[in-house]
Write an enzyme that holds these catalytic residues in place. Structure first.
Site: not given
Ligand SMILES: CC(=O)N[C@H]1[C@@H](OP(=O)(O)OP(=O)(O)OC[C@H]2O[C@@H](n3ccc(=O)[nH]c3=O)[C@H](O)[C@@H]2O)O[C@H](CO)[C@@H](O)[C@@H]1O
Ligand SMILES: C=C(OP(=O)(O)O)C(=O)O
Length: 432
Positions: A22-23, A119, A124, A308, A400
């Site tokens: 998925k990711n 969420c 996030r 995850d 999802r």
């Molecule tokens: C669709 C997808 O691939 N989702 C994955 C992706 O989510 P996602 O890409 O949202 O995760 P991030 O690595 O960006 O987020 C990690 C942390 O960084 C923080 N943050 C992130 C961006 C930003 O601009 N500012 C900030 O503060 C977030 O709030 C969080 O606490 O990576 C996460 C961390 O491995 C996984 O749990 C999710 O399953």
């Molecule tokens: C947190 C997850 O996904 P998403 O970033 O799409 O919410 C996940 O795959 O566990």
């Protein structure tokens, strides 16, 4: 509304095959927007609710898509003029919709995306994504629940240091930089296997991305990208979830299509607990007998222990002997499932960013609600080991990210059914 009924106590045995990740598929499908010529043919596309959502997002941006779920294939033609706006209805359903922002901005010099907001697992923010676009010359504004990015002409290559190795920010910036004028360097980039998959796809489209999988990436922008063939990598979280399913039931399961190199931290930590994991020609073989040892785990960006897998691992740790501590460092609020585990008689308490478990908990079947995607899987896993019947509600979370989860578990020998709420009373009586 459906829910899952699981009766604990069955050892799982046999083989299970994991789907495309998925990711990985979500950023790749968003990345398909970069191709102003030709079609992309994407294979190993899992039949997930999130895939339908990103498909709708792309359609709303004027992309032509055909999805063949029975053969896990998607054909994407993004060669028409793209629309610039991703609406709230999509971003609200799935935060990864924000990943269209980089490609749309790079193609259209303007992008308008509904703000994702927080969420169940944390606030996030997307500040690191926007910091990257700004460094490449975009002007960022907010209004009416949207974020807008605008440039005078082509984005310009830039040096960008991420304050945290954000997966989404790395993907969004990499995609935008692929069509920018000049070279972009991303420092403190995320190193997840899904980053490497997106980089490979962009390179297959004619891009010039180097260093994916390390903390410094170099992206040389090109003028245009074309559609290409790409196969999505296997889902390491789905694989990990089945590893826990095998271990928590003292089973013996071979997980086909798993990539052990993507799961080194998980394999190592489960090994510390006493789970026997072997790479075989057929797949990853996972066997366990009780008692399992308690351990301490801290979630970290890759190659650290993945957030995850935190809730699924919590299920397993609840069944282990002694005290264990699980610390969540990636998301600030990813312990909503703890209350649900308590309903199942788990001995567990939250202290700040850690959860402390005194094991083994004698898990009991109960009615529980999934609070997010991985919590849904974790509660079902706990149900496999609990005494009696567990009903897991709010399955839209599960859908999802897991394809036919209950059917795959059933094929391994689990006593599990997915029923609509109306028929559940009858089903439960039949299972007792
Ligand atoms: C669709 C997808 O691939 N989702 C994955 C992706 O989510 P996602 O890409 O949202 O995760 P991030 O690595 O960006 O987020 C990690 C942390 O960084 C923080 N943050 C992130 C961006 C930003 O601009 N500012 C900030 O503060 C977030 O709030 C969080 O606490 O990576 C996460 C961390 O491995 C996984 O749990 C999710 O399953
Ligand atoms: C947190 C997850 O996904 P998403 O970033 O799409 O919410 C996940 O795959 O566990």
């Amino acid at each position: 509304m459906d829910h899952i009924i699981v009766k604990g106590g069955k050892k799982l045995t046999g083989k299970v095959r994991v789907e495309g990740a998925k990711n990985a598929v979500l950023p790749v499908l968003a990345g398909a927007l970069l191709a102003s010529e030709g079609k992309s043919f994407i294979t190993e596309v899992p039949n997930l609710a999130d895939v339908y959502t990103i498909q709708e997002v792309l359609r709303s941006l004027n992309v032509d898509i055909e999805y063949f779920p029975e053969k896990n294939e998607m054909h994407i033609d993004a060669s028409s003029q793209l629309s610039s706006e991703a609406q709230f209805e999509y971003v609200r359903k799935m935060r990864a919709s924000i990943l269209v922002m980089g490609p749309v901005l790079a193609r259209n010099v303007f992008a308008r995306v509904a703000l994702p907001g927080g969420c169940a697992i944390g606030s996030r923010p997307i500040d690191q994504h926007l910091k990257g676009f700004e460094a490449m010359g975009a002007n960022i504004t907010f209004g009416n629940g949207f974020v807008e990015a605008k440039t005078d002409g082509r984005l310009r290559g830039a040096k960008i240091y991420l304050d945290f190795p954000s997966v989404g920010a790395t993907e969004n910036i990499m995609s935008a930089a692929a069509l920018a004028d000049g070279v972009t360097i991303i420092e403190n980039a995320a190193k997840e296997p899904e980053i490497v998959d997106l980089a490979n796809y962009i390179n297959e489209m004619g891009g010039k991305v180097k260093g994916a999988g390390t903390d410094t990436m170099r992206i040389e922008g090109v003028e245009t990208l074309h559609g290409s063939n790409h196969s999505i990598i296997p889902d390491r979280v789905e694989a990990g979830t089945f590893m826990v399913a095998a271990a928590i039931t003292e089973g013996d399961v071979i997980i086909e299509n798993a990539v052990p190199e993507h799961m080194a931290a998980l394999i190592s930590k489960m090994g510390e607990m006493g789970v026997d994991i072997q790479e075989t020609d057929e797949g990853l073989r996972v066997r366990a007998t009780r008692p399992l040892r308690s351990i301490d785990i801290k979630t970290m960006p890759h190659p650290g222990f993945p957030t995850d897998m935190q809730s699924q691992m919590m299920s397993l740790m609840l069944t282990a002997q002694g005290s264990g501590i699980l610390t969540e460092t990636v998301f600030e609020n990813r312990f909503m499932h703890v209350e649900e585990f308590r309903r199942m008689n788990a001995s567990v308490k939250i202290e700040g960013r850690s959860v402390i478990m005194e094991g083994p908990s004698k898990l009991q079947g109960a009615q529980v609600s999934a609070t997010d995607l991985r919590a849904a899987a974790a509660l079902i896993l706990a149900g496999l080991a609990a005494e009696g019947i567990t009903r897991v509600h709010e399955l839209y979370h599960l859908d999802r990210g897991y394809v036919d989860f209950h059917l795959k578990l059933e094929a391994l020998g689990a006593d599990i059914e997915r029923v609509s709420t109306e028929t559940s009373e009858v089903k439960e009586e039949q299972m007792v």
